[in-house]
Design an enzyme around this catalytic site. Sequence first.
Site, PDB file in Angstrom:
ATOM      1  N   CYS A 291      -4.826  -2.084  -2.667  1.00  0.00           N
ATOM      2  CA  CYS A 291      -4.410  -1.849  -4.058  1.00  0.00           C
ATOM      3  C   CYS A 291      -5.236  -2.581  -5.114  1.00  0.00           C
ATOM      4  O   CYS A 291      -5.798  -1.953  -6.002  1.00  0.00           O
ATOM      5  CB  CYS A 291      -2.938  -2.209  -4.221  1.00  0.00           C
ATOM      6  SG  CYS A 291      -1.866  -1.043  -3.391  1.00  0.00           S
TER       7      CYS A 291
HETATM    8  P1  NAD Z   1      -1.592   5.545   3.279  1.00  0.00           P
HETATM    9  O1  NAD Z   1      -2.971   6.044   3.335  1.00  0.00           O
HETATM   10  O2  NAD Z   1      -1.150   4.435   4.207  1.00  0.00           O
HETATM   11  O3  NAD Z   1      -0.580   6.770   3.525  1.00  0.00           O
HETATM   12  C1  NAD Z   1      -0.719   8.039   2.986  1.00  0.00           C
HETATM   13  C2  NAD Z   1      -0.224   9.039   4.036  1.00  0.00           C
HETATM   14  O4  NAD Z   1      -0.069  10.304   3.426  1.00  0.00           O
HETATM   15  C3  NAD Z   1      -1.186   9.219   5.199  1.00  0.00           C
HETATM   16  O5  NAD Z   1      -0.490   8.953   6.414  1.00  0.00           O
HETATM   17  C4  NAD Z   1      -1.620  10.704   5.097  1.00  0.00           C
HETATM   18  O6  NAD Z   1      -1.852  11.292   6.355  1.00  0.00           O
HETATM   19  C5  NAD Z   1      -0.411  11.299   4.398  1.00  0.00           C
HETATM   20  N1  NAD Z   1      -0.672  12.549   3.661  1.00  0.00           N
HETATM   21  C6  NAD Z   1      -1.665  12.827   2.787  1.00  0.00           C
HETATM   22  N2  NAD Z   1      -1.549  14.096   2.314  1.00  0.00           N
HETATM   23  C7  NAD Z   1      -0.435  14.613   2.898  1.00  0.00           C
HETATM   24  C8  NAD Z   1       0.230  15.878   2.790  1.00  0.00           C
HETATM   25  N3  NAD Z   1      -0.214  16.839   1.981  1.00  0.00           N
HETATM   26  N4  NAD Z   1       1.338  16.069   3.550  1.00  0.00           N
HETATM   27  C9  NAD Z   1       1.793  15.096   4.365  1.00  0.00           C
HETATM   28  N5  NAD Z   1       1.216  13.883   4.493  1.00  0.00           N
HETATM   29  C10 NAD Z   1       0.120  13.638   3.759  1.00  0.00           C
HETATM   30  O7  NAD Z   1      -1.334   5.129   1.765  1.00  0.00           O
HETATM   31  P2  NAD Z   1      -0.341   3.986   1.218  1.00  0.00           P
HETATM   32  O8  NAD Z   1      -0.932   2.634   1.408  1.00  0.00           O
HETATM   33  O9  NAD Z   1       1.028   4.268   1.695  1.00  0.00           O
HETATM   34  O10 NAD Z   1      -0.435   4.284  -0.358  1.00  0.00           O
HETATM   35  C11 NAD Z   1       0.132   5.448  -0.928  1.00  0.00           C
HETATM   36  C12 NAD Z   1       0.070   5.325  -2.451  1.00  0.00           C
HETATM   37  O11 NAD Z   1       0.874   4.220  -2.888  1.00  0.00           O
HETATM   38  C13 NAD Z   1      -1.327   5.044  -3.010  1.00  0.00           C
HETATM   39  O12 NAD Z   1      -1.460   5.678  -4.238  1.00  0.00           O
HETATM   40  C14 NAD Z   1      -1.338   3.545  -3.189  1.00  0.00           C
HETATM   41  O13 NAD Z   1      -2.252   3.138  -4.185  1.00  0.00           O
HETATM   42  C15 NAD Z   1       0.094   3.278  -3.611  1.00  0.00           C
HETATM   43  N6  NAD Z   1       0.595   1.938  -3.304  1.00  0.00           N
HETATM   44  C16 NAD Z   1       0.303   1.345  -2.123  1.00  0.00           C
HETATM   45  C17 NAD Z   1       0.822   0.078  -1.851  1.00  0.00           C
HETATM   46  C18 NAD Z   1       0.502  -0.631  -0.561  1.00  0.00           C
HETATM   47  O14 NAD Z   1       0.778  -1.821  -0.470  1.00  0.00           O
HETATM   48  N7  NAD Z   1      -0.053   0.019   0.459  1.00  0.00           N
HETATM   49  C19 NAD Z   1       1.651  -0.557  -2.778  1.00  0.00           C
HETATM   50  C20 NAD Z   1       1.957   0.090  -3.959  1.00  0.00           C
HETATM   51  C21 NAD Z   1       1.421   1.346  -4.223  1.00  0.00           C
END
Ligand code: NAD
Length: 458
Positions: A291
């Site tokens: 992030c």
């Molecule tokens: P991630 O990459 O771990 O997970 C995203 C998931 O979405 C993946 O498993 C992917 O296969 C799936 N995906 C993508 N397109 C899809 C679709 N059309 N249908 C079904 N599944 C689909 O990402 P994350 O770390 O969970 O982050 C997600 C969002 O949240 C980002 O925008 C990130 O910036 C934000 N965020 C993350 C955190 C963190 O600590 N990881 C904290 C706050 C905000």
Amino acid sequence: MPASPLRRVSEMDIAVIGSGYVGLVTGVGLASLGHRVRCVERDSDRVARINRGETPIHEAGLGDLLATTLADGSFVATTDLADAVSDAEVTMLAVGTPSDDGRIDLRDVLAACHQVGQALPRGRRGLVAVKSTVVPGTTDGPVRQALEEGSGLIAGEGFGLAVNPEFLTEGRAVADFMQPDRIVIGADDDTSMAVMRQMYAPFPSTPVVAVTMRNAEMIKYASNAMLATAISFSNELANLAEAIGGIDMLDVMAGLHASRYLTADAGSNDGPATVELASFFLAGCGFGGSCLPKDVSALIAAGRDVGERMPLLTAVLEVNRERADRIVQILSSELGELRGRRIGVLGLAFKPDTSDIRESPAFPLIRRLLGEGALVTAHDPIVTVSALTAEGVDGAEFNADLRDLIGQVDAAVLVTSWPDYLELPGMLNAMERAPLLVDGRRVVAPESVPSYRGIGLA
Ligand code: NAD
């Protein structure tokens, strides 16, 4: 699970798109509040593992919560997006927004929006809430457009639209979900705001920040940019402290942090509350993770797009990029030429209690050390050797046995403050010739080991 102030509410049907860190924790968390949740994931192996009760990520408490919610039927993972969305009152978008040359890559978000749009319920108003981190204007711009194109409906009429940024901290994501400090909801119409409030009704004492969609998007970026700035600020001062000498940045930052202006006590006359030093005011190896670096870069890119220079945030990233050089400098000042010297890098996860290695400060450091000709061996209590391959690091070794590793190196750099590393003093003191410990997180007392250098202490 912590003693819960939660109130169970009339349950809602919720679809969560994306079952990564955010999607899975949110989905399982919402199910544990009493809602019926389907977490949609395109990776069918991940879906099968989740439904077997296996958590694909390392997060304290997530396994127990997953087991409970799978068992009582309130949670299930699926690859069937259309089915989940068509039944849902709220569809949460939690797909990734990775960095693409600084800008956020909206491909997954927009592809998901097209799919969600096609599946939105007819005859009743579904709601789509964007949980992914997106720059201000995205939800009311391309997201809205993709949903309207996919559905043939108008946002605010045929379906609701909201922004609900996520503030979880990896490593304590379940605890953060269960005890939120704030719930930020951005919505541009009253019905959408009311539905989102209903979803979070089980947290009656958590402040709800109810704002417009753009403001909600900006709150998320402002929060991460402020934390990143605090870290680079602390690191820049640590550089100066080391150069002047006779300064301990731990004492300095504890003194700074005791200010009532940095605590919830701001403005009271009772003196500052006693607070634990927030990690953001600790000098160290720099920030990483999925992030902070990405979000600061995205803000700078957003500024570029509208003709705004962002000199402060640009410097925040520059200070952060230099952290590996500082560690190498400290090692060189103690060991001299690093070519052929054996260096241990302790911690590959970007922070403790998570298996996430995205943008971990360990990797730029390993690359720099290899570039100097050092022989590098990495350790991590959770992350495995495959992380080195995943990051494309050639030439570094991995040793899962900490005691064995420190017996073979000239110096060890503590990069991630895993609790396991609190055992280092015992291990190092038991050795005949202990290696230098470079404490990149200031978790070991300097006098507790035979040979010590700490960030921000000279
Ligand atoms: P991630 O990459 O771990 O997970 C995203 C998931 O979405 C993946 O498993 C992917 O296969 C799936 N995906 C993508 N397109 C899809 C679709 N059309 N249908 C079904 N599944 C689909 O990402 P994350 O770390 O969970 O982050 C997600 C969002 O949240 C980002 O925008 C990130 O910036 C934000 N965020 C993350 C955190 C963190 O600590 N990881 C904290 C706050 C905000």
